[in-house]
Design a protein around this motif. Structure first.
Motif, PDB file in Angstrom:
ATOM      1  N   ILE A 140      -1.179   1.297  -4.042  1.00 48.59           N
ATOM      2  CA  ILE A 140      -0.553   2.380  -3.271  1.00 48.59           C
ATOM      3  C   ILE A 140       0.928   2.118  -3.090  1.00 48.59           C
ATOM      4  O   ILE A 140       1.766   3.018  -3.250  1.00 48.59           O
ATOM      5  CB  ILE A 140      -1.251   2.531  -1.901  1.00 48.59           C
ATOM      6  N   LYS A 141       1.265   0.881  -2.784  1.00 48.72           N
ATOM      7  CA  LYS A 141       2.680   0.550  -2.574  1.00 48.72           C
ATOM      8  C   LYS A 141       3.479   0.674  -3.856  1.00 48.72           C
ATOM      9  O   LYS A 141       4.592   1.217  -3.865  1.00 48.72           O
ATOM     10  CB  LYS A 141       2.805  -0.865  -2.013  1.00 48.72           C
ATOM     11  N   GLU A 142       2.929   0.158  -4.955  1.00 48.43           N
ATOM     12  CA  GLU A 142       3.647   0.202  -6.228  1.00 48.43           C
ATOM     13  C   GLU A 142       3.866   1.633  -6.730  1.00 48.43           C
ATOM     14  O   GLU A 142       4.793   1.894  -7.494  1.00 48.43           O
ATOM     15  CB  GLU A 142       2.887  -0.605  -7.274  1.00 48.43           C
ATOM     16  N   LYS A 148      -0.990  11.613  -4.557  1.00 45.28           N
ATOM     17  CA  LYS A 148      -2.209  11.637  -5.355  1.00 45.28           C
ATOM     18  C   LYS A 148      -2.801  10.243  -5.488  1.00 45.28           C
ATOM     19  O   LYS A 148      -4.021  10.055  -5.345  1.00 45.28           O
ATOM     20  CB  LYS A 148      -1.924  12.230  -6.734  1.00 45.28           C
ATOM     21  N   VAL A 149      -1.925   9.264  -5.764  1.00 39.92           N
ATOM     22  CA  VAL A 149      -2.394   7.882  -5.898  1.00 39.92           C
ATOM     23  C   VAL A 149      -2.956   7.384  -4.559  1.00 39.92           C
ATOM     24  O   VAL A 149      -3.998   6.720  -4.517  1.00 39.92           O
ATOM     25  CB  VAL A 149      -1.254   6.965  -6.381  1.00 39.92           C
ATOM     26  N   THR A 150      -2.283   7.713  -3.487  1.00 43.93           N
ATOM     27  CA  THR A 150      -2.746   7.307  -2.155  1.00 43.93           C
ATOM     28  C   THR A 150      -4.111   7.902  -1.834  1.00 43.93           C
ATOM     29  O   THR A 150      -5.012   7.216  -1.334  1.00 43.93           O
ATOM     30  CB  THR A 150      -1.732   7.740  -1.083  1.00 43.93           C
ATOM     31  N   GLU A 151      -4.283   9.176  -2.145  1.00 40.79           N
ATOM     32  CA  GLU A 151      -5.559   9.846  -1.865  1.00 40.79           C
ATOM     33  C   GLU A 151      -6.700   9.214  -2.647  1.00 40.79           C
ATOM     34  O   GLU A 151      -7.782   8.972  -2.106  1.00 40.79           O
ATOM     35  CB  GLU A 151      -5.440  11.328  -2.205  1.00 40.79           C
ATOM     36  N   VAL A 152      -6.446   8.944  -3.933  1.00 43.90           N
ATOM     37  CA  VAL A 152      -7.480   8.342  -4.774  1.00 43.90           C
ATOM     38  C   VAL A 152      -7.874   6.958  -4.254  1.00 43.90           C
ATOM     39  O   VAL A 152      -9.061   6.615  -4.172  1.00 43.90           O
ATOM     40  CB  VAL A 152      -6.999   8.251  -6.238  1.00 43.90           C
ATOM     41  N   THR A 309      -1.597 -15.521   1.309  1.00 41.73           N
ATOM     42  CA  THR A 309      -0.186 -15.885   1.331  1.00 41.73           C
ATOM     43  C   THR A 309       0.602 -14.873   2.152  1.00 41.73           C
ATOM     44  O   THR A 309       0.210 -13.712   2.282  1.00 41.73           O
ATOM     45  CB  THR A 309       0.376 -15.920  -0.095  1.00 41.73           C
ATOM     46  N   PRO A 310       1.778 -15.262   2.695  1.00 40.78           N
ATOM     47  CA  PRO A 310       2.597 -14.321   3.449  1.00 40.78           C
ATOM     48  C   PRO A 310       2.999 -13.102   2.641  1.00 40.78           C
ATOM     49  O   PRO A 310       3.108 -12.006   3.162  1.00 40.78           O
ATOM     50  CB  PRO A 310       3.809 -15.157   3.853  1.00 40.78           C
ATOM     51  N   ALA A 311       3.237 -13.309   1.316  1.00 40.95           N
ATOM     52  CA  ALA A 311       3.628 -12.184   0.468  1.00 40.95           C
ATOM     53  C   ALA A 311       2.510 -11.153   0.390  1.00 40.95           C
ATOM     54  O   ALA A 311       2.754  -9.940   0.400  1.00 40.95           O
ATOM     55  CB  ALA A 311       3.972 -12.685  -0.931  1.00 40.95           C
ATOM     56  N   ALA A 312       1.269 -11.638   0.321  1.00 40.19           N
ATOM     57  CA  ALA A 312       0.144 -10.708   0.248  1.00 40.19           C
ATOM     58  C   ALA A 312      -0.005  -9.939   1.549  1.00 40.19           C
ATOM     59  O   ALA A 312      -0.333  -8.752   1.565  1.00 40.19           O
ATOM     60  CB  ALA A 312      -1.148 -11.472  -0.040  1.00 40.19           C
ATOM     61  N   VAL A 313       0.273 -10.634   2.662  1.00 43.71           N
ATOM     62  CA  VAL A 313       0.186  -9.958   3.946  1.00 43.71           C
ATOM     63  C   VAL A 313       1.242  -8.872   4.054  1.00 43.71           C
ATOM     64  O   VAL A 313       1.002  -7.760   4.514  1.00 43.71           O
ATOM     65  CB  VAL A 313       0.353 -10.969   5.097  1.00 43.71           C
ATOM     66  N   ALA A 314       2.449  -9.181   3.616  1.00 42.85           N
ATOM     67  CA  ALA A 314       3.541  -8.220   3.710  1.00 42.85           C
ATOM     68  C   ALA A 314       3.298  -6.995   2.853  1.00 42.85           C
ATOM     69  O   ALA A 314       3.793  -5.913   3.141  1.00 42.85           O
ATOM     70  CB  ALA A 314       4.847  -8.897   3.309  1.00 42.85           C
ATOM     71  N   SER A 315       2.536  -7.166   1.775  1.00 43.41           N
ATOM     72  CA  SER A 315       2.310  -6.048   0.863  1.00 43.41           C
ATOM     73  C   SER A 315       1.181  -5.134   1.308  1.00 43.41           C
ATOM     74  O   SER A 315       0.994  -4.070   0.745  1.00 43.41           O
ATOM     75  CB  SER A 315       1.990  -6.584  -0.537  1.00 43.41           C
ATOM     76  N   SER A 316       0.401  -5.556   2.317  1.00 43.74           N
ATOM     77  CA  SER A 316      -0.741  -4.747   2.730  1.00 43.74           C
ATOM     78  C   SER A 316      -0.302  -3.603   3.628  1.00 43.74           C
ATOM     79  O   SER A 316       0.680  -3.703   4.352  1.00 43.74           O
ATOM     80  CB  SER A 316      -1.763  -5.609   3.459  1.00 43.74           C
ATOM     81  N   VAL A 317      -1.047  -2.492   3.581  1.00 46.12           N
ATOM     82  CA  VAL A 317      -0.779  -1.338   4.426  1.00 46.12           C
ATOM     83  C   VAL A 317      -2.079  -0.888   5.043  1.00 46.12           C
ATOM     84  O   VAL A 317      -3.154  -1.269   4.590  1.00 46.12           O
ATOM     85  CB  VAL A 317      -0.161  -0.164   3.613  1.00 46.12           C
ATOM     86  N   THR A 318      -2.014  -0.070   6.091  1.00 48.42           N
ATOM     87  CA  THR A 318      -3.225   0.408   6.735  1.00 48.42           C
ATOM     88  C   THR A 318      -3.868   1.506   5.920  1.00 48.42           C
ATOM     89  O   THR A 318      -3.251   2.099   5.036  1.00 48.42           O
ATOM     90  CB  THR A 318      -2.897   0.937   8.138  1.00 48.42           C
ATOM     91  N   LEU A 319      -5.112   1.803   6.277  1.00 49.19           N
ATOM     92  CA  LEU A 319      -5.899   2.742   5.494  1.00 49.19           C
ATOM     93  C   LEU A 319      -5.350   4.147   5.535  1.00 49.19           C
ATOM     94  O   LEU A 319      -5.192   4.798   4.508  1.00 49.19           O
ATOM     95  CB  LEU A 319      -7.347   2.740   6.015  1.00 49.19           C
ATOM     96  N   ASN A 320      -5.038   4.642   6.699  1.00 47.85           N
ATOM     97  CA  ASN A 320      -4.656   6.045   6.842  1.00 47.85           C
ATOM     98  C   ASN A 320      -3.226   6.257   7.311  1.00 47.85           C
ATOM     99  O   ASN A 320      -2.810   7.381   7.536  1.00 47.85           O
ATOM    100  CB  ASN A 320      -5.578   6.740   7.852  1.00 47.85           C
ATOM    101  N   PRO A 322       0.211   5.028   5.971  1.00 47.11           N
ATOM    102  CA  PRO A 322       1.235   4.384   5.171  1.00 47.11           C
ATOM    103  C   PRO A 322       2.590   4.565   5.824  1.00 47.11           C
ATOM    104  O   PRO A 322       2.802   5.513   6.575  1.00 47.11           O
ATOM    105  CB  PRO A 322       1.162   5.128   3.830  1.00 47.11           C
ATOM    106  N   PRO A 323       3.531   3.626   5.596  1.00 52.94           N
ATOM    107  CA  PRO A 323       4.837   3.723   6.245  1.00 52.94           C
ATOM    108  C   PRO A 323       5.566   4.989   5.826  1.00 52.94           C
ATOM    109  O   PRO A 323       5.416   5.483   4.711  1.00 52.94           O
ATOM    110  CB  PRO A 323       5.558   2.460   5.752  1.00 52.94           C
ATOM    111  N   LYS A 324       6.350   5.529   6.763  1.00 51.50           N
ATOM    112  CA  LYS A 324       7.091   6.740   6.472  1.00 51.50           C
ATOM    113  C   LYS A 324       8.211   6.445   5.477  1.00 51.50           C
ATOM    114  O   LYS A 324       8.898   5.439   5.573  1.00 51.50           O
ATOM    115  CB  LYS A 324       7.682   7.310   7.765  1.00 51.50           C
ATOM    116  N   ARG A 325       8.399   7.357   4.583  1.00 54.73           N
ATOM    117  CA  ARG A 325       9.428   7.180   3.569  1.00 54.73           C
ATOM    118  C   ARG A 325      10.712   7.831   4.048  1.00 54.73           C
ATOM    119  O   ARG A 325      10.720   8.898   4.655  1.00 54.73           O
ATOM    120  CB  ARG A 325       8.981   7.818   2.260  1.00 54.73           C
TER     121      ARG A 325
END
Length: 331
Positions: A140-142, A148-152, A309-320, A322-325
């Motif tokens: 989702i982040k990438e 569409k990608v987020t919904e899937v 790892t801290p990097a993996a934690v930083a890359s995670s987002v919540t289910l519903n 996502p951060p505002k763009r």
């Protein structure tokens, strides 16, 4: 002369009088209920009547019933119920107060054990899902949070939770059960220590008076040590690989140390509950971390998972959420 008293119970005004077989030398006693029903007369063979009030003949059991009823009268329903339960164990089991508190604690812990096992299963399943969840959130982040990608991928997440029969909130159910019990026990026992006079002689060894603090700090130190032992022996089993596991352990280790000064002024009666529940937790943790026990109860094994790892934690987002763009910059 040998005389046998009839065995039975004479009850009046919720006070029970028991008579048993006894041997009398030259005096024969018979119990007669007075016409008013307010007294019991003991008539000696020599013709001397002795009137004994029901207050004098009432058993210690009945007095403790009155003490607890008065103490619990203005308490909340859960707190009052626990006080009456402890009193029931005390009167029916003939146990001293400290042992009645401990026995009640063990009984309650056994009753909630299925909930705690269910929590361990949910926590372990959520831990096993973590690698796949990280891949989904990274996708989702990438994509730049493409709708569409987020919904899937959100749909994939929901399917994953359904497949593992868990959700992010299920591991919290144990806390929702244990926290109210802890609070109710705390207020119930503290209230009894303040308002039940027989608590002054309800202990044992050096803690005979359950209404006062331990002058030797033995009970607070024991509570801290048992809490620390539970943490070190695997109280967080099933959470391997979780990003905050290290910090959580450090927090609870610090809490175990702080227990001593924080509880030093508590009445000894509270430690009859606290130490018992700590021992139960220690036994529970030791038994439930055994592979054979886990297999029998259907608790998934998570010891093989690597820490996050801290990097993996930083890359995670919540289910519903996502951060505002922000606004796109002009190229």
């Amino acid at each position: 002369m040998r005389s046998s008293f009839a065995a039975g119970f004479l009850q009046h005004r919720n006070v029970c009088y028991a008579s048993t077989d006894a041997v009398a030398s030259s005096t024969e006693l018979r119990f007669v209920e007075g016409e008013t029903g307010d007294t019991v007369q003991a008539v000696a063979a020599g013709g001397v009547d002795q009137v004994v009030s029901d207050q004098v003949l009432s058993a210690g059991t009945s007095s403790s019933l009155g003490e607890v009823a008065a103490a619990a009268a203005d308490c909340s329903a859960p707190t009052a119920a626990l006080q009456h339960l402890i009193d029931f164990v005390h009167t029916q089991g003939g146990l001293p107060w400290w042992l009645s508190i401990a026995a009640t604690t063990v009984g309650i812990r056994v009753m909630v054990l299925p909930v705690l096992v269910w929590q361990m299963k949910a926590t372990a399943r959520l831990t096993l899902m973590r690698p796949e969840l990280e891949r989904i959130t990274n996708t989702i982040k990438e994509s730049g949070y493409d709708p569409k990608v987020t919904e899937v991928n959100q749909k994939r997440m929901k399917e994953l939770f359904a497949q593992h029969n868990t959700n992010p909130f299920m591991p919290l159910m144990g806390a929702f059960v244990q926290a109210p019990l802890f609070i109710s026990f705390f207020f119930a026992i503290r209230n009894m220590a303040e308002r039940v006079p027989s608590f002054k002689e309800g202990g044992a060894l050096w803690f005979t008076d359950l209404t006062t603090a331990d002058p030797y700090f033995i009970l607070p130190i024991m509570s801290g040590l048992f809490t620390l032992a539970t943490i070190e022996l695997g109280a967080m089993d099933g959470m391997q690989g979780q990003p905050m596991i290290g910090k959580m352990k450090m927090f609870f280790r610090g809490f175990a140390v702080l227990i001593v000064p924080l509880t030093a002024s508590f009445p000894k009666a509270l430690f009859c509950y606290w130490l018992t529940t700590n021992v139960c937790s220690l036994i529970q943790t030791t038994v439930l971390r055994q592979p054979a026990v886990k297999r029998t109860l259907g608790i998934p094994e998570t010891a093989h998972l690597a820490p996050v790892t801290p990097a993996a934690v930083a890359s995670s987002v919540t289910l519903n959420s996502p951060p505002k763009r922000g606004k796109k910059s002009k190229r």
